[in-house]
Design an enzyme around this catalytic site. Structure first.
Site, mmCIF file in Angstrom:
data_model
loop_
_atom_site.group_PDB
_atom_site.id
_atom_site.type_symbol
_atom_site.label_atom_id
_atom_site.label_comp_id
_atom_site.label_asym_id
_atom_site.label_seq_id
_atom_site.Cartn_x
_atom_site.Cartn_y
_atom_site.Cartn_z
ATOM 1 N N ASP A 49 22.550 -50.323 39.897
ATOM 2 C CA ASP A 49 23.721 -50.842 40.617
ATOM 3 C C ASP A 49 24.969 -50.838 39.756
ATOM 4 O OD1 ASP A 49 21.259 -52.019 42.026
ATOM 5 O OD2 ASP A 49 22.926 -52.216 43.432
ATOM 6 N N LYS A 67 17.744 -53.806 40.507
ATOM 7 C CA LYS A 67 17.026 -54.831 41.264
ATOM 8 C C LYS A 67 16.178 -55.719 40.353
ATOM 9 C CE LYS A 67 17.189 -55.595 44.762
ATOM 10 N NZ LYS A 67 18.068 -56.702 45.258
HETATM 11 O O1 MRU Z 1 19.729 -55.396 46.965
HETATM 12 P P1 MRU Z 1 19.698 -53.916 47.180
HETATM 13 O O2 MRU Z 1 18.627 -53.466 48.118
HETATM 14 O O3 MRU Z 1 21.062 -53.374 47.543
HETATM 15 O O4 MRU Z 1 19.347 -53.342 45.745
HETATM 16 C C1 MRU Z 1 19.272 -51.953 45.584
HETATM 17 C C2 MRU Z 1 18.837 -51.566 44.234
HETATM 18 O O5 MRU Z 1 18.664 -52.366 43.351
HETATM 19 C C3 MRU Z 1 18.711 -50.112 43.976
HETATM 20 O O6 MRU Z 1 17.700 -49.866 43.047
HETATM 21 C C4 MRU Z 1 20.032 -49.630 43.392
HETATM 22 O O7 MRU Z 1 21.085 -49.934 44.244
HETATM 23 C C5 MRU Z 1 20.023 -48.189 43.138
HETATM 24 S S1 MRU Z 1 20.224 -47.333 44.670
HETATM 25 C C6 MRU Z 1 20.310 -45.718 44.512
#
Ligand code: MRU
Length: 361
Positions: A245, A256
């Site tokens: 992110d 995550k």
């Molecule tokens: O809370 P989320 O579902 O938006 O979290 C998403 C993630 O952590 C993904 O691993 C991250 O955004 C990479 S997406 C290509």
């Protein structure tokens, strides 16, 4: 790359002058697209996880700004640029950690400032579509580069969903997995279920099944045992492959919640840890992971499961949605501009010096 991956998994569609978002909260049981015509709805869709995943959030915000511009320009053709700032700020509040959101908003803001045309909507829409297409192209490139790092056929472990659903299409971590599987370098994918939203169970497993890639779900607590015991099996887990992110300029990686634990496990067991993310995920304004804002979501998401109470009344819960993996635990960051092995500030700086920040459309 399979045509199927492009064609069948589309989290974000611009059609008939509206934004259509596949409601990811309902997958894999229901496939329902929500039609959005208002920027407030777009911001809520991001906050409420209709659409999620860092690149997908950025793309959605860009289309949201097109919708906002259409309304603001109609209401006030002379002062729409000032008025739309409120919408940009509202979108920026929708989720705090994924930097792709802020990258897309800043890019659209710059375009808005410089727009000389009488009607801005067509130009802004062209930019939003370009952001969307560039993201898919970046994923395909990362897929190829990441697959090259996998030397011998093995099993891999992934976390959350960094697939087509989290991006414009094809996926970051799952893009690498798709490409490597096509090259017969992956025997099996282990996917953490990823509490509390179950992105691994609901989204990653579904994407893998769509592409006929063999996948087994794990509860997070099973990862250590599986990594250890798989080494002596015919499906040894040799790589943990995740998305991100936000990546700080020193190579620290926010992803995550649970990712950090996997990186520690990978190092302990002598397996490799790969992060696949486009350069739009790298935040050169952040010196280290400790400065990355970590979203803390409602404790209700932990205390309840699918609207059913699972914890004792009166119990509290913490719900950090992301964690930070220190750069020293990362073996490779794979971007569309190249691979950074054992990332550090100098290497990330060198990579980003090749990235043109401004787009010329
Ligand atoms: O809370 P989320 O579902 O938006 O979290 C998403 C993630 O952590 C993904 O691993 C991250 O955004 C990479 S997406 C290509």
């Amino acid at each position: 790359m399979t045509a199927k991956a492009y064609d069948s998994i589309k989290p974000i569609i611009w059609q008939n002058d509206t934004l259509q978002l596949l409601d990811q909260r309902l997958l894999p049981v229901e496939h329902i697209y929500l039609t959005l015509n208002d920027v407030n709805e777009v911001a809520h869709a991001i906050t409420d996880m209709v659409v999620r995943g860092a690149p997908a959030i950025g793309i959605t915000a860009a289309y949201g700004i097109v919708i906002a511009a259409r309304k603001r320009f109609l209401e006030n053709p002379d002062n729409w640029r000032q008025a739309i700032e409120e919408d940009l700020q509202m979108l920026a509040r929708s989720r705090p950690t994924a930097v792709n959101l802020f990258w897309a908003i800043d890019l659209m803001r710059e375009v808005i400032k410089g727009l000389a045309v009488a009607d801005p909507v067509a130009t802004l829409l062209a930019i939003a579509k370009q952001i969307h297409e560039d993201d898919i192209a970046a994923n395909v490139t990362m897929g190829k580069l990441g697959a090259q790092l996998i030397e011998e056929k093995c099993a891999v472990l992934t976390h959350c969903n960094a697939g087509a659903l989290a991006t414009g299409g094809y996926g970051t971590a799952l893009g690498v997995i798709r490409s490597a599987f096509k090259l017969d370098k992956i025997s099996h994918v282990y996917a953490d279920e990823t509490r509390p939203w179950l992105q691994g169970a609901r989204l990653t497993a579904w994407e893998m099944v769509q592409d006929n890639i063999p996948v087994s779900l794990l509860v997070e607590g099973a990862a250590a045992h599986m990594i250890k015991t798989s080494q002596a099996s015919d499906k040894p887990i040799r790589w943990v492959i995740v998305g991100s992110d936000r990546i700080a300029s020193n190579g620290d990686v926010a992803n995550k919640i649970g990712t950090y634990a996997l990186a520690v496990l990978a190092r302990h067991h002598g397996i490799k840890f790969m992060v696949a993310a486009p350069t739009t995920t790298i935040d050169m304004n952040i010196t280290c992971g400790g400065d990355i804002p970590i979203e803390e979501r409602s404790s209700d998401e932990v205390l309840n499961f699918s609207s059913m109470q699972v914890a004792a009344t009166g119990a509290q819960a913490r719900n950090p949605a992301f964690d930070v993996t220190p750069a020293e635990l990362v073996d490779a960051i794979v971007t569309e501009k190249g691979v950074v092995l054992k990332p550090d500030l100098d290497k990330i700086k060198a990579l980003m010096s090749h990235v043109a920040r401004a787009r010329s459309l």
